[in-house]
Design an enzyme around this catalytic site. Structure first.
Site, mmCIF file in Angstrom:
data_model
loop_
_atom_site.group_PDB
_atom_site.id
_atom_site.type_symbol
_atom_site.label_atom_id
_atom_site.label_comp_id
_atom_site.label_asym_id
_atom_site.label_seq_id
_atom_site.Cartn_x
_atom_site.Cartn_y
_atom_site.Cartn_z
ATOM 1 N N GLN A 31 0.828 -1.205 0.000
ATOM 2 C CA GLN A 31 0.000 0.000 0.000
ATOM 3 C C GLN A 31 0.865 1.259 0.000
ATOM 4 O O GLN A 31 2.068 1.203 0.264
ATOM 5 C CB GLN A 31 -0.879 0.010 1.256
ATOM 6 C CG GLN A 31 -0.083 -0.080 2.550
ATOM 7 C CD GLN A 31 -0.846 -0.680 3.714
ATOM 8 O OE1 GLN A 31 -2.067 -0.750 3.693
ATOM 9 N NE2 GLN A 31 -0.136 -1.116 4.739
ATOM 10 N N ASP A 86 0.972 1.195 13.788
ATOM 11 C CA ASP A 86 1.288 2.531 14.317
ATOM 12 C C ASP A 86 1.634 2.480 15.800
ATOM 13 O O ASP A 86 2.199 3.436 16.340
ATOM 14 C CB ASP A 86 0.117 3.502 14.069
ATOM 15 C CG ASP A 86 -1.185 2.967 14.626
ATOM 16 O OD1 ASP A 86 -1.379 3.044 15.848
ATOM 17 O OD2 ASP A 86 -2.005 2.459 13.846
ATOM 18 N N GLY A 138 -0.979 -11.432 9.218
ATOM 19 C CA GLY A 138 -1.674 -11.908 10.409
ATOM 20 C C GLY A 138 -2.540 -13.129 10.148
ATOM 21 O O GLY A 138 -2.695 -13.996 11.023
ATOM 22 N N ASP A 156 -6.594 -4.940 14.729
ATOM 23 C CA ASP A 156 -6.518 -3.508 14.443
ATOM 24 C C ASP A 156 -6.162 -3.314 12.973
ATOM 25 O O ASP A 156 -5.111 -2.781 12.639
ATOM 26 C CB ASP A 156 -5.453 -2.875 15.362
ATOM 27 C CG ASP A 156 -5.384 -1.370 15.209
ATOM 28 O OD1 ASP A 156 -6.236 -0.796 14.511
ATOM 29 O OD2 ASP A 156 -4.465 -0.775 15.796
ATOM 30 N N GLY A 157 -7.057 -3.782 12.106
ATOM 31 C CA GLY A 157 -6.788 -3.697 10.673
ATOM 32 C C GLY A 157 -7.352 -2.429 10.069
ATOM 33 O O GLY A 157 -8.098 -1.681 10.698
#
Ligand code: SPD
Length: 277
Positions: A31, A86, A138, A156-157
């Site tokens: 990305q 993050d 994952g 936490d995608g």
């Protein structure tokens, strides 16, 4: 430089912030990764042109992903975070003294490295000896995992398109359930219950097809299109909804959004969603 950057959602909605500076632009094999300075929220991370998190608003999202699960799971010694490169999620997890090991499994190394360099105001304790960072997929990690089961898994995608799509499907949730302790708890971000209603309903129903209990809950995330966001807590035991006093006492005062009243109120289901679910 001074410009507006608009995130566009399905060609139907735009959400824009005034950007005063571009700090980083990169492209990984997964990305595009951008860090900009927004006038409203300070340093802000975007993936594939979608607002992910910012210094100014991140606590709404990270506290709500982490604390409903971590205050109520029977045990929180071993925690797995999928995505979350993050670091905001692991920062909240590491606030609990009982936590002995946290594995952060983020597919995109560029997200971790960029966050470590530019999101310093997140104050993530990257050097905490309890934290292990893995840069791998994952879905594959959980499918192939053979170690000790986890007490809590936090997902936490990004949105369910692109590299994060598999994190919202039943094979992934089944692998999560299989790698959790019998009393373990999973919490996942589950999109906006308004404009992304189809996705929200599909994801909660998928979780309910895998776990005996799956309860969505809601809160504001100012930099996400639609504003109101959802997360879902899934477990084998419904007791997982009740926060424990000792854990609340430990973290509540240090939170900027989450507290025991928010915990209780966030699980209230509006009538339209109640019908759909
Ligand atoms: N529409 C954006 C949804 C992104 C959810 N995850 C954000 C990652 C923050 N740690």
């Amino acid at each position: 430089m001074s410009l507006w950057f608009d995130e566009t959602f399905q060609g139907r909605v735009r959400l824009g912030f005034h950007v005063t500076k571009t700090l980083f632009h990169g492209q990984s094999e997964y990305q595009s990764v951008d860090v900009v300075e927004t006038e409203a929220w300070g340093t802000t991370l975007l993936l594939d042109g979608v607002y992910m998190t910012s210094v100014g608003d991140e606590y709404h999202y990270h506290e709500m992903l982490v604390h409903p699960a971590l205050t109520s799971a029977p045990s929180i010694k071993r925690v797995l975070v999928i995505g979350g490169g993050d670091g905001g999620t692991v920062r909240e997890v590491l606030r609990y003294r009982e936590v002995e090991q946290v594995i952060l499994c983020e597919i995109d190394r560029l997200v971790v490295e960029t966050s470590q360099q530019y999101l310093t105001e997140f104050n993530v304790p990257w050097n905490d000896p309890r934290l292990k960072v893995l840069c791998q997929d994952g879905v594959a990690y959980l499918r192939d995992y053979v170690g000790e089961p986890f007490d809590v898994i936090l997902v936490d995608g990004a949105d369910p398109v692109g590299p994060a799509a598999g994190l919202f499907e039943s094979p992934f949730y089944s692998a999560c359930r299989a790698r959790l302790q019998p009393e373990g708890v999973l919490a996942s971000q589950t999109e906006a219950p308004t404009l992304m209603r189809d996705d929200f309903v599909r994801i909660v129903k998928t979780l309910r097809s895998v776990f005996p209990n799956a309860h969505p809950y809601f809160g504001p995330v100012p930099i996400y299109v639609c504003g109101t966001w959802s997360w879902t807590l899934a477990s084998n035991a419904s007791a997982a909804l009740t926060p424990r006093e000792d854990r609340l006492t430990q973290i509540e005062a240090g939170c900027r959004y989450y507290n025991r009243d928010i915990h209780r109120a966030a699980f209230a289901l509006p009538n339209d969603l109640r019908k759909l679910l």
